[in-house]
Design a protein around this motif. Sequence first.
Motif, short mmCIF file in Angstrom:
data_model
loop_
_atom_site.label_atom_id
_atom_site.label_comp_id
_atom_site.label_asym_id
_atom_site.label_seq_id
_atom_site.Cartn_x
_atom_site.Cartn_y
_atom_site.Cartn_z
N VAL B 87 7.21 58.20 49.06
CA VAL B 87 6.67 59.48 48.65
C VAL B 87 6.13 60.20 49.89
CG1 VAL B 87 4.67 60.53 47.47
CG2 VAL B 87 6.13 58.89 46.26
N ILE B 88 6.51 61.46 50.07
CA ILE B 88 5.95 62.24 51.17
C ILE B 88 5.09 63.35 50.57
CG2 ILE B 88 6.43 63.56 53.26
CD1 ILE B 88 9.12 62.25 53.44
N GLY B 89 3.79 63.26 50.80
CA GLY B 89 2.85 64.22 50.21
C GLY B 89 2.05 63.58 49.10
N VAL B 90 0.88 63.05 49.43
CA VAL B 90 0.09 62.30 48.45
C VAL B 90 -0.94 63.22 47.79
CG1 VAL B 90 -1.24 60.19 48.05
CG2 VAL B 90 0.48 60.23 49.85
N GLY B 91 -0.46 64.21 47.06
CA GLY B 91 -1.33 65.04 46.23
C GLY B 91 -1.32 64.47 44.81
N ILE B 147 15.40 56.66 50.41
CA ILE B 147 15.15 57.87 49.62
C ILE B 147 13.73 58.39 49.88
CG2 ILE B 147 14.94 58.81 47.27
CD1 ILE B 147 17.02 56.72 46.38
N ALA B 148 13.61 59.67 50.17
CA ALA B 148 12.29 60.29 50.28
C ALA B 148 12.05 61.14 49.04
CB ALA B 148 12.20 61.16 51.52
N ILE B 149 10.87 60.99 48.45
CA ILE B 149 10.47 61.80 47.30
C ILE B 149 9.48 62.82 47.82
CG2 ILE B 149 9.34 61.75 45.05
CD1 ILE B 149 10.33 58.79 44.83
N LEU B 150 9.93 64.07 47.91
CA LEU B 150 9.16 65.09 48.64
C LEU B 150 8.25 65.86 47.68
CD1 LEU B 150 9.01 66.23 51.59
CD2 LEU B 150 10.60 68.00 50.83
N THR B 160 8.71 69.60 56.70
CA THR B 160 8.50 68.18 56.42
C THR B 160 9.84 67.48 56.15
OG1 THR B 160 6.40 68.81 55.39
CG2 THR B 160 7.12 66.55 55.08
N ALA B 161 10.73 68.17 55.45
CA ALA B 161 12.05 67.59 55.19
C ALA B 161 12.80 67.36 56.49
CB ALA B 161 12.85 68.50 54.26
N GLU B 162 12.65 68.30 57.43
CA GLU B 162 13.31 68.14 58.74
C GLU B 162 12.73 66.93 59.49
OE1 GLU B 162 13.10 71.92 60.78
OE2 GLU B 162 14.24 72.92 59.20
N THR B 163 11.41 66.79 59.41
CA THR B 163 10.76 65.62 60.02
C THR B 163 11.31 64.32 59.41
OG1 THR B 163 8.74 66.92 60.29
CG2 THR B 163 8.51 64.52 60.46
N ALA B 164 11.48 64.31 58.09
CA ALA B 164 11.99 63.13 57.41
C ALA B 164 13.42 62.82 57.86
CB ALA B 164 11.93 63.33 55.90
N CYS B 165 14.23 63.87 58.00
CA CYS B 165 15.62 63.67 58.43
C CYS B 165 15.66 63.10 59.85
CB CYS B 165 16.41 64.96 58.36
SG CYS B 165 16.66 65.51 56.67
N LYS B 166 14.81 63.63 60.71
CA LYS B 166 14.75 63.12 62.08
C LYS B 166 14.32 61.65 62.09
CE LYS B 166 13.91 67.41 64.53
NZ LYS B 166 12.82 68.37 64.25
N ALA B 167 13.51 61.28 61.10
CA ALA B 167 13.03 59.90 61.01
C ALA B 167 14.08 58.96 60.42
CB ALA B 167 11.76 59.85 60.18
N GLY B 168 15.22 59.51 60.00
CA GLY B 168 16.30 58.66 59.52
C GLY B 168 16.57 58.72 58.03
N ILE B 169 15.84 59.57 57.31
CA ILE B 169 16.05 59.73 55.86
C ILE B 169 17.36 60.47 55.59
CG2 ILE B 169 15.19 61.03 53.85
CD1 ILE B 169 13.71 58.44 54.22
N LYS B 170 18.16 59.93 54.67
CA LYS B 170 19.45 60.56 54.38
C LYS B 170 19.53 61.12 52.96
CE LYS B 170 22.05 59.72 58.16
NZ LYS B 170 21.24 60.61 59.00
#
Lengths: 211, 211
Positions: B87-91, B147-150, B160-170
């Motif tokens: 999960v990205i974004g802990v609101g 999998i990233a859950i944004l 943030t999605a771009e950061t995740a992609c750079k980190a290897g998320i597909k």
Amino acid sequence: MLPTKKIPANVVPRLSRYYRALYEHTQLPWISSSVLSEYTGFTAAQIRKDLGYFGQFGSPGKGYNVEELKKSIRQILGLDRTWNAAVIGVGNLGTALMGYRGFKDQGFNIVAAFDSDPRKTGSTIKGVKIFSLDSMPAVVKEKSIQIAILTVPGSVAQQTAETACKAGIKSILNFAPVHLRLPDSVKVRHIDMSIEIERLSFLITTGDSGR
Amino acid sequence: MLPTKKIPANVVPRLSRYYRALYEHTQLPWISSSVLSEYTGFTAAQIRKDLGYFGQFGSPGKGYNVEELKKSIRQILGLDRTWNAAVIGVGNLGTALMGYRGFKDQGFNIVAAFDSDPRKTGSTIKGVKIFSLDSMPAVVKEKSIQIAILTVPGSVAQQTAETACKAGIKSILNFAPVHLRLPDSVKVRHIDMSIEIERLSFLITTGDSGR
């Protein structure tokens, strides 16, 4: 301008996306279908077709009049008024939705919550009071609640939805992972988060582009 | 039995529903399309068409072999394996999803969470540790996150999605109310809760049946 033809149900979610893009991105009075395409990911041809339902108010060389388009879409989607909604099932998801700004921004006000747990009823979360299921008929009537947001576990979803209908609810946004069997007069939209993540795993598994 | 033809993307969510119904309702070894229709709300004809992609394993008078059908759908959807998700974004919404049982039941394990707020990073919610955005490349690799859950606000979703992609998320399950512009190689599914409630207000406004 109201639509000149009946708008098919599958066009509606795209209208929502166009509206959001217009709302967030446009500072200019006119927008072309190709710019709108960039903001939404739909093709310019698709956009021109969808907006064709509103008759001719694109202007050659200029595009669409932004204010007129926003106003038309607001009317079609029923966003030119406010709706009173209630969350049924105050678990994690219900609590999150009680504070979800996206709803409020579009005119959906959560005015009450319901839960079967007596330890929760009577308290207030994010400014929203939690009532017992028994009090639903009275609260729905008093607060003119038109939409129920159903976030109960799947095992009790059918039964709870029936209780809501008996209490006067005519439309349900269903987050429970079950197909609700309700009278045709009740409008239901289903958001199944597991199904969406399964679509993602299908895409990864097959290497499909997802289009 | 694997499908004999390529399955179109729009059939996939219905397969998920069939699978869920088989999983929850069937005690018998065979099921007919009309019984499956009752549990899912799709017509028997639609069901027969969709399951036709799996070749002929309906049996006249008996229906479909439940175990065989479940196994096939599991394979198609990639549910015969487990997936590591973050999960990205802990609101509020992110927190709710970190405890959402529906994901775990289908093999999606949330193994990490990320947030930009230093007051949140380092703590653990529902057994899931929260990391900083900076540590994403290392954590994604170490925990094999696919999998990233944004669930970040719309205003920072693209970045943030771009950061995740750079980190290897597909692959991304996007709850932020924006269209993400990412390389074609990244699979994205979008869940927009406001759009669903707008479809509901459209149905109420027009008196449409919603089909």
